[in-house]
Scaffold this motif. Structure first.
Motif, short mmCIF file in Angstrom:
data_model
loop_
_atom_site.label_atom_id
_atom_site.label_comp_id
_atom_site.label_asym_id
_atom_site.label_seq_id
_atom_site.Cartn_x
_atom_site.Cartn_y
_atom_site.Cartn_z
N GLY A 127 0.78 -1.23 0.00
CA GLY A 127 0.00 0.00 0.00
C GLY A 127 0.82 1.28 0.00
N ASN A 128 2.15 1.15 -0.06
CA ASN A 128 2.99 2.36 -0.10
C ASN A 128 3.43 2.73 -1.51
OD1 ASN A 128 2.77 2.19 2.66
ND2 ASN A 128 4.92 2.62 3.05
N GLY A 129 2.83 2.09 -2.49
CA GLY A 129 3.15 2.44 -3.88
C GLY A 129 4.13 1.50 -4.53
N ILE A 130 4.45 1.79 -5.78
CA ILE A 130 5.35 0.93 -6.56
C ILE A 130 6.72 0.84 -5.87
CG2 ILE A 130 6.12 2.83 -8.05
CD1 ILE A 130 5.58 -0.10 -9.99
N ALA A 131 7.31 -0.34 -5.93
CA ALA A 131 8.61 -0.55 -5.27
C ALA A 131 9.73 -0.56 -6.31
CB ALA A 131 8.59 -1.87 -4.52
N LEU A 132 10.71 0.32 -6.11
CA LEU A 132 11.92 0.28 -6.94
C LEU A 132 12.95 -0.53 -6.19
CD1 LEU A 132 12.35 4.00 -8.11
CD2 LEU A 132 10.99 2.19 -9.14
N VAL A 133 13.58 -1.46 -6.85
CA VAL A 133 14.61 -2.28 -6.22
C VAL A 133 15.91 -2.03 -6.99
CG1 VAL A 133 15.22 -4.60 -5.44
CG2 VAL A 133 12.82 -3.98 -5.73
N LYS A 134 16.83 -1.31 -6.35
CA LYS A 134 18.05 -0.89 -7.05
C LYS A 134 18.90 -2.12 -7.42
CE LYS A 134 21.78 2.56 -6.71
NZ LYS A 134 22.93 1.70 -6.89
N TYR A 135 18.93 -3.09 -6.52
CA TYR A 135 19.66 -4.33 -6.78
C TYR A 135 18.93 -5.46 -6.07
CZ TYR A 135 21.29 -2.67 -2.30
OH TYR A 135 21.32 -2.17 -1.03
N THR A 136 19.03 -6.68 -6.62
CA THR A 136 18.31 -7.79 -6.00
C THR A 136 19.23 -8.82 -5.35
OG1 THR A 136 18.27 -8.92 -8.12
CG2 THR A 136 16.28 -7.70 -7.51
N GLY A 137 20.51 -8.79 -5.60
CA GLY A 137 21.41 -9.81 -5.04
C GLY A 137 21.46 -9.76 -3.53
N ALA A 138 21.99 -10.81 -2.93
CA ALA A 138 22.10 -10.85 -1.48
C ALA A 138 23.49 -11.30 -1.08
CB ALA A 138 21.07 -11.82 -0.90
N ARG A 139 23.80 -11.18 0.21
CA ARG A 139 25.12 -11.58 0.73
C ARG A 139 26.24 -10.96 -0.10
NH1 ARG A 139 21.47 -15.51 1.59
NH2 ARG A 139 21.52 -16.00 -0.60
N GLY A 140 26.29 -9.63 -0.06
CA GLY A 140 27.31 -8.92 -0.82
C GLY A 140 26.86 -8.58 -2.22
N LYS A 141 25.56 -8.36 -2.39
CA LYS A 141 24.97 -7.99 -3.69
C LYS A 141 25.31 -9.01 -4.78
CE LYS A 141 24.73 -2.96 -3.13
NZ LYS A 141 24.93 -1.67 -3.81
N SER A 142 25.60 -10.22 -4.37
CA SER A 142 26.05 -11.25 -5.31
C SER A 142 25.06 -11.44 -6.46
CB SER A 142 26.24 -12.56 -4.55
OG SER A 142 26.67 -13.55 -5.44
N GLY A 143 25.55 -11.36 -7.65
CA GLY A 143 24.74 -11.62 -8.84
C GLY A 143 23.77 -10.50 -9.19
N ALA A 144 23.90 -9.35 -8.53
CA ALA A 144 22.92 -8.29 -8.74
C ALA A 144 23.22 -7.46 -9.97
CB ALA A 144 22.89 -7.38 -7.52
N SER A 145 22.14 -6.99 -10.61
CA SER A 145 22.26 -5.90 -11.57
C SER A 145 21.92 -4.64 -10.77
CB SER A 145 21.26 -6.10 -12.71
OG SER A 145 21.11 -4.91 -13.44
N ILE A 148 3.50 10.19 -8.39
CA ILE A 148 3.24 8.76 -8.19
C ILE A 148 3.96 8.30 -6.93
CG2 ILE A 148 3.55 6.44 -9.15
CD1 ILE A 148 3.56 7.87 -11.95
N LYS A 149 3.23 7.63 -6.04
CA LYS A 149 3.86 7.16 -4.79
C LYS A 149 4.75 5.95 -5.06
CE LYS A 149 1.25 9.10 -1.12
NZ LYS A 149 -0.04 9.53 -1.72
N PHE A 150 5.97 6.01 -4.52
CA PHE A 150 6.91 4.91 -4.73
C PHE A 150 7.77 4.71 -3.49
CE2 PHE A 150 10.95 7.17 -5.24
CZ PHE A 150 10.53 8.48 -5.46
N GLN A 151 8.45 3.58 -3.44
CA GLN A 151 9.33 3.27 -2.32
C GLN A 151 10.58 2.57 -2.85
OE1 GLN A 151 7.25 0.45 0.27
NE2 GLN A 151 5.80 -0.05 -1.36
#
Ligand code: MN
Ligand code: MN
Length: 465
Positions: free
Chosen positions: A364-382, A401-404
Motif C-alpha cells: 500500500g505504499n506504492g510501486i517498489a523500486l529495487v536498485k539491486y536484487t542480489g544478497a550476501r554482498g549484492k552477489s549476482g545483482a544488476s 506517483i507514490k513509490f518506495q
C-alpha cells in the motif's frame, strides 16, 4: 520548528491510501476489477498470450509480420511460440536514441505434468508432476487444482486443455497425511515435509467395467480422455500441461483494499504494463513491452529472456524502419532505458525478522523500486546506476506517483533475481520496479490495489516520458 524541519528533511514513508479521493479510489478499484477478470482467464503463460493477442488487436496492434515497413505511431507485436510476446509502439524520435522498455514475466510457479504422468496405485489413479519454479511444496497439497495446457499430436493437431475453472468442472487435488498418522512427517524439516516425488495429483477412483483387465482405474481415465480429447497415453509425451490453483482472483479484506490471486508474480506487473500500453497513442521514444516466459526457472530456453528472440524482434523493427546498419542493434540497446517490472517481497509483520524495516517494501505504499536484487554482498545483482535511478525518480515525482525504494530481505537472508541483468548486460539502463506481494510464490498471493494502480501509473508515465 523541529516539526517543520523534519517535514522538510526526512524521507517519510506514507500509506498510499491516505489522501486518496473517493474518485481516485473508484479508479483504483476499477483497474483491479479488470485485472482480476483478466487473471481469471490467463492463469498460464499460453493463456496470458492468448488474451493479450485479443486485447492488443482490439487496440490497433498488428503482428509485425503483417508490416512491410514501419513508421512512427505503428503498433506491433510478436508472439514467440505462444509463450512469450513483445509489443511495441514506434516512437517519433529516431530509434537510435534508445527505446523505453518495460519487461515482466508471465510464467508463475506451478506443477507441471511429467512426460509419462499417469499411473494407478491401489485403486486410485494419479498424474505424476515435476514442480516448476521455487515453491514451498506443502502449500500445494489439499487445495483445489485445475489442469491447463496443450497436447500436440504428431500430425500437428493441438488440443487445448482447461479443466477445473468452470463451476461445473471437476477439480483435482494432492492429498496429505492426516495428523493422526503424521507424527513422523511432523518431525521433519518443513522443506522435507512433502517430497517432490510425492506431489501426485489424484485424478480418479472408478474402475473400468471389465473383469479381465489390470489397472482398471487408469484404463477408465484414459478412456474418458480418449472420448473427450481423442488422445491416448502416448500423446502426453508431446504435451505441456500445468496444474494451477483452481481459485479465482478475489478482493481481500473488509475494506476491499487487496487482491488475493494465483500467479500475481508476475502477472500483476505484466497486466498493468499492458493496460498502460493499450492507452498510449504517440510516444517520443519507441515503447516496448516484454512479456517473457521461464523467468521462474532462470530465463533459459527460446521463450526465456536469455534467448536471442528479443534481439530478433528489435532487428526486425530496425529492418522495417529501413534504418538498420552494422552494430545498430547494440547501439539501440546501449541508449535504451528499462523498467524490469517484477514483483517485490512485501514486508510481512508476522515474519518481520527476515526484513530490514528501513529498506523493505510495504503493502500500500506504492510501486517498489529495487536498485539491486542480489544478497550476501549484492552477489549476482544488476545494480542500477544512481544517474538512472535519479531519472526514474524524477519521472515518478513530477507525475505525483507514490513509490518506495526497497531491498529484498535482510542482507544475509535475501535473494532472488529478475530479468533485469539480461538487458543490463546488453548495455541498457535497468531498474527493477514492481508491486510488493505477500506470500510470494504461494498458491494464493496478496497485493494491494493501491500498488497495482501505482504500477499502472508508473509504466504509463515511463513510456510517455
Ligand atoms: Mn517474478
Ligand atoms: Mn518469482
Amino acid at each position: 520548528m523541529g516539526e517543520e524541519l523534519k517535514e522538510k528533511l526526512f524521507n517519510k514513508r506514507k500509506n498510499g491510501w491516505e489522501k486518496t479521493t473517493p474518485e481516485q479510489k473508484q479508479e483504483i478499484f476499477n483497474l483491479s476489477k479488470k485485472y482480476m477478470d483478466f487473471l481469471n482467464s490467463a492463469k498460464t503463460e499460453r493463456e496470458f498470450i492468448k488474451q493479450t493477442k485479443k486485447l492488443a488487436r482490439s487496440n490497433g496492434f498488428k503482428d509485425i509480420m503483417e508490416y512491410q515497413t514501419l513508421k512512427p505511431g505503428d503498433k506491433i507485436f510478436f508472439v514467440n511460440r505462444e509463450k512469450s510476446m513483445y509489443l511495441a509502439i514506434i516512437g517519433e524520435e529516431p530509434i537510435e536514441k534508445g527505446m523505453h522498455i518495460i519487461g515482466s514475466h508471465i510464467d508463475s510457479p506451478r506443477l507441471d505434468l511429467k512426460p509419462n504422468p499417469i499411473y494407478e496405485d491401489t485403486g486410485l489413479a494419479y498424474f505424476k508432476t515435476h514442480y516448476y519454479g521455487g515453491i514451498k511444496k506443502y502449500q500445494w497439497t489439499t487445495i483445489p487444482l485445475s489442469i491447463h495446457g496443450v497436447i500436440v499430436k504428431t500430425n500437428g493437431e493441438k488440443i487445448e486443455i482447461n479443466i477445473g475453472e468452470d463451476e461445473n468442472d471437476p477439480i483435482f487435488t494432492i492429498t496429505d497425511l492426516l495428523p493422526h498418522l503424521a507424527q513422523e512427517q511432523m518431525e521433519k524439516k518443513l522443506k522435507n515435509g512433502i517430497d517432490g516425488e510425492d506431489l501426485n495429483l489424484l485424478i480418479g477412483s472408478m474402475p473400468f467395467d471389465c473383469e479381465k483387465v489390470q489397472e482398471k482405474v487408469k484404463l477408465n481415465i484414459l478412456n474418458i480422455l480418449n472420448q473427450k480429447y481423442g488422445i491416448t497415453e502416448a500423446d502426453f509425451i508431446s504435451s505441456e500441461i500445468e496444474l494451477v490453483p483452481a481459485f479465482k482472483a478475489r478482493t481481500l479484506g473488509f475494506d476491499e483494499s487487496m487482491v488475493a490471486a494465483y500467479g500475481q508474480d508476475d502477472k500483476v506487473c505484466a497486466y498493468t504494463s499492458l493496460a498502460a500500453l493499450m492507452e498510449l497513442q504517440n510516444v517520443k521514444n519507441t515503447a516496448v513491452c516484454i512479456l517473457s516466459d521461464k523467468e521462474e526457472i532462470g530465463s533459459m530456453g527460446n521463450t526465456g529472456m536469455e534467448s536471442h528472440m528479443f534481439d530478433f524482434f528489435i532487428s526486425e523493427i530496425l529492418n522495417k524502419l529501413g534504418v538498420n546498419k552494422p552494430n545498430l542493434l547494440d547501439k539501440v540497446f546501449c541508449f535504451s532505458k528499462m523498467l524490469s517490472s517484477d514483483v517485490d517481497a512485501a514486508f510481512d509483520p508476522i515474519y518481520a525478522s527476515v526484513s530490514d524495516k528501513h529498506n523493505a517494501g510495504f503493502l500500500g505504499n506504492g510501486i517498489a523500486l529495487v536498485k539491486y536484487t542480489g544478497a550476501r554482498g549484492k552477489s549476482g545483482a544488476s545494480d542500477a546506476n544512481a544517474e538512472f535511478v535519479a531519472w526514474v525518480r524524477n519521472v515518478l515525482e513530477k507525475n505525483d506517483i507514490k513509490f518506495q525504494l526497497t531491498e529484498l530481505g535482510k542482507v544475509d537472508i535475501g535473494g532472488g533475481g529478475t530479468i533485469a541483468y539480461i538487458l543490463a548486460n546488453k548495455g541498457t539502463d535497468v531498474i527493477d520496479c514492481g508491486v510488493p506481494v505477500l506470500s510470494m510464490h504461494a498458491p494464493y498471493e496478496v497485493t494491494s490495489k493501491f500498488d497495482i494502480y501505482s504500477a499502472y501509473l508508473t509504466y504509463k508515465a515511463f513510456w510517455k516520458e
